[in-house]
Design an enzyme around this catalytic site. Structure first.
Site: not given
Lengths: 546, 546
Positions: B139, B215, B239
């Site tokens: 990420k 996310s 997320s």
């Protein structure tokens, strides 16, 4: 409930109702007890023996064993719980009349319970549990069904008795414990003098003119007096360890969230966003009793009883097979060590080193100011905009006890908590945790050896701020106070420094004979390792409460 | 840096610099990529095969193995890290051009690293570690030395490259991983559409007109596309799990403070007093890969690298030897399950029960409103009086992305955080934790089976609030999203209810073929037990990402 006469009357009434629970035949004559004042420098450790109230068997049961040995004795059928409980109730009754250490007295209930324990062993042929038949004392903040938790606030005297036990109380009962007293604490629990307007002041049995420490001061004094063999304490800034070091017993503050805190009565508001958590631990007569307490409680899967306990089982370790590495923090410049403590720390470090372990100095320059860290911790304790604890005091019209204004940091004066400030405090807190973490990792330290306080117990209301104990709370490192040596002015004089200012003042005559101490600080969640090392250090230093 | 043209130019320049890191020979013709728009309902899962850019070996390496198998292959000498890394770089390059899922491209560095891994194995005769030679995607919020962490804020484009790796990155590198891409996230990381003004929107490879979730949406999409076999994600409200369920891969959110968060780049202010903590976990193709990730990281003693990790070793368990007890939460009335999810949940519960385990219904009336709990969680996310994340957006003049206004709770409108309110929020939070704890204990539940979201992936910018994933964050219970079944309107039509309002709307044609999912929620600190049960449930339900 606002006039002076009102709060005095309410407090007097509570004291009388507690005093009335001491059987007439266990009462000491006023002519005898009147000598026991807070200005007298005498030790009262021999009063139980002199009082004539305890027979030889009761003296033996209360003086010659630790909790582990007492349970063994009872399980082996060599003593009954009824005998043991009677002995400790009697001795606690004497303690109460001499050093004023109890808040709630449950002798009758305890003796009924002790009979149950004896009956259980007899009929089932096995003990109730690891605390079979053992009297265990409780700080006032623990809830016991049917008994008040006044927290020594006059305004709480109107509260009804608790309807549920604390989770910890349920656990120790399930293991066979006998509950017989709750013990005294300071007003608001945020000073080291266990003094309040309901029950008054607990005195130090080693020397009545010295503080018994706090906030679990009633416990520390009662245990040293051998009116209890094992006590349940709580600690957010030193409240387990300060009474331990003031009275000369052992105290262990575990990592947060290992011992269940559920259903205790808080001195302030619930819901604190502070990142420093209150914890529960034992005050005890021996290292193995602390082990017994921690292992027994955690072996009960306390996370099933309290959603705030981490589901992490107790690990049983073998003694360290390699030399231990102990970081040594000698002192913070703000609070130079008094000679007895400097001598104790130096003596301990030397003996440990001579036993083949490593003492790794941690210079003051390598770490954040312990004083500033303590001041930061205090801000976390003052986060309630409603100042609930203050309201609890003011609600009755009772005054502040004398020591409250002494527990303060000048840099926090006038500070008002705000949400914005709390974010910055958390950042500051995180920085301090990182510095200590990095030192411990880089120097490969197993534990930190440091003072628990700059002095022995000191005269009442002079204790001030406990910067050396609150540091492990701020870090959430487990920590224990270990009794080691005593103030002896002849030996201590070599340690007197003229280039420092002792605070509180160092007065050799005032503290002569008072227990000294050291503090060992472990790594977070490694309570087992800390205890393991304490066992090794205990052998080296021949630690005991006598 | 405030005019529109300025921020657009900065963002375009960043995009170009990233795009330039895709070698010319791995670029797809514009005529081919122009069909891949966010309004097209097509699946692009077959694009790598159709593109002609990957040879058969590269297709095999990227499509036929999970991470565990790939590492076995490399350790056995049946593939080199260079081969494997080349294949995943190529496939990630295709993904980037089709679904726009990457933020930072490190193909050159990855291929150098892959050669190092190969050389290590060759010369030392042993693998570097548990991730030997394995490309792992990150990420965008993970720090990699020499690479920017823009967090997709235009205002962060001026930040220098990171000078240190995240603690987790150091760990996976020490275990032999190859870092090759960072992946896309939503503006502020607080919406479920991975869309921002720097890199644009990530599309769902199953159906380009659907959200990829957030996310960690870039990860979810890239992994489903098989441009990555294992990704590092973070989760404070869902997320990890939302992109997993939107794309049809596995996602595991551990208990807080088990995987090190140190040296990641935060989207907002440091020092939050929230009692809901962000956590790191894997998005993966198989259950055993999640196990590989969690065990490997925790076996590295991450508490030595990050003072906020609990020193609690990973426990290896044997499969459950008794029937599992699964509590079943079907839905919260505020967000009725869409037919595909209702069918998946019912089908899962039936199959698990038929396999001999216990499904224990948890009626909505027994638990607090999941919607209200989510609204409370959102208040914890909005505690910064300085609104730092908002300032990060406003600093460049970039506008809000369309989904931001949809992630809101009407009852929180106009709410401004205060310290006083935070105390009450903590009390409310504690109550919710206690209710769930007591249910789990009383009903003797091993896990809770519940939806991760009320629907499959939904059209862009319609996702709304993720109440079903944020609940385990609020409770700090570990939780995993498991891909199970797909939306099939012929089968789903029996589940259509006319007495409820679906939000977002249920449009069978829009989601046909989209992956469905279930969520399994474990007990705090019992990540090992949850994973163990997921392995059992996985066998029963024959779970896979294909």
């Amino acid at each position: 409930m606002s006039s002076t006469s009102d709060w005095r009357a309410l407090a007097a009434s509570k004291r009388e109702s507690v005093a009335a629970k001491i059987p007439a035949e266990w009462r000491l004559p006023k002519s005898f007890t009147s000598q026991f004042t807070q200005t007298s420098r005498i030790s009262v450790l021999d009063v139980p023996r002199k009082s004539g109230l305890l027979n030889d068997r009761e003296l033996e049961l209360t003086e010659n064993y630790d909790a582990t040995a007492l349970v063994e004795l009872m399980v082996a059928g060599k003593a009954t719980s009824y005998e043991v409980t009677t002995a400790f109730c009697k001795r606690a009754a004497i303690a109460q009349q001499v050093i004023n250490c109890c808040t709630e007295i449950m002798f009758n209930e305890a003796l009924v319970r002790a009979k149950e324990c004896d009956e259980y062993l007899k009929t089932k042929g096995k003990p109730m549990g690891k605390f079979h038949g053992l009297p265990i004392s409780l700080k006032d903040s623990f809830n016991v069904k049917g008994v008040q938790s006044t927290l020594c606030y006059v305004s709480f005297l109107s509260h009804p008795p608790d309807t549920e036990n604390s989770a910890l109380v349920d656990i120790i009962l399930s293991e066979g414990a006998v509950i017989y007293v709750k013990t005294n604490i300071p007003q608001t629990m945020m000073t080291a003098d266990s003094d309040n307007n309901v029950f008054g002041r607990t005195l130090n049995p080693n020397n009545l003119s010295l503080t018994a420490g706090g906030s679990t001061g009633g416990e520390g004094a009662l245990i040293k007096f051998r009116g209890s063999v094992l006590g349940c304490a709580t600690d957010i800034a030193g409240s387990i360890r300060l009474p331990a070091l003031c009275n000369g017993v052992f105290g262990f503050k575990p990592t947060a969230q290992r011992i269940p805190f559920a259903r205790t009565t808080p001195p302030g508001r619930l819901g604190s966003p502070s990142t420093i958590y209150p914890v529960i631990g034992p005050e005890a007569h021996s290292i193995r009793d602390m082990h017994l307490f921690l292992k027994t409680v955690i072996d009960n899967d306390p996370w099933e009883l309290d959603e705030n306990v981490l589901a992490v089982p107790w690990r049983t370790l073998t003694p360290p097979s390699r030399p231990i590495r102990l970081g040594l923090i000698i002192e913070d410049p703000s609070f130079p060590l008094h000679p007895p403590i400097q001598r104790a720390l130096q003596s301990a470090a030397t003996a440990i080193k001579e036993a083949g372990h490593f003492i790794v100095p941690i210079p003051t320059t390598d770490i954040p100011s312990i004083y500033d860290a303590a001041a930061l911790a205090w801000k976390f304790f003052l986060l309630d905009p409603q100042k609930t604890a203050v309201k609890h005091v003011q609600a009755s019209g009772e005054p502040w006890v004398p020591s409250i204004p002494t527990v303060t940091f000048p840099q926090n004066h006038g500070w008002e908590p705000s949400l914005d400030n709390l974010w910055d405090m958390n950042v500051e807190h995180a920085k301090i945790r990182k510095v200590f973490h990095d030192i411990v990792v880089e120097k490969k330290l197993d534990v930190i050896l440091m003072p628990g306080y700059q002095a022995t117990a000191v005269p009442h209301d002079t204790f001030g701020v406990p910067i050396y104990t609150v540091l492990p709370n701020l870090l959430d490192y487990p920590a224990a106070s270990l009794p080691y040596l005593k103030a002896e002015k002849e030996l201590d004089k070599d340690f007197v420094r003229t280039d420092v200012t002792y605070a509180p003042p160092y007065t050799p005559e005032a503290v002569e004979g008072a227990p000294s101490s050291i503090q060992l600080v472990g790594r977070p969640m490694k309570d087992e390792e800390l205890l393991n090392i304490i066992e090794t250090v205990g052998e080296i230093l021949k630690l005991s409460t006598e």
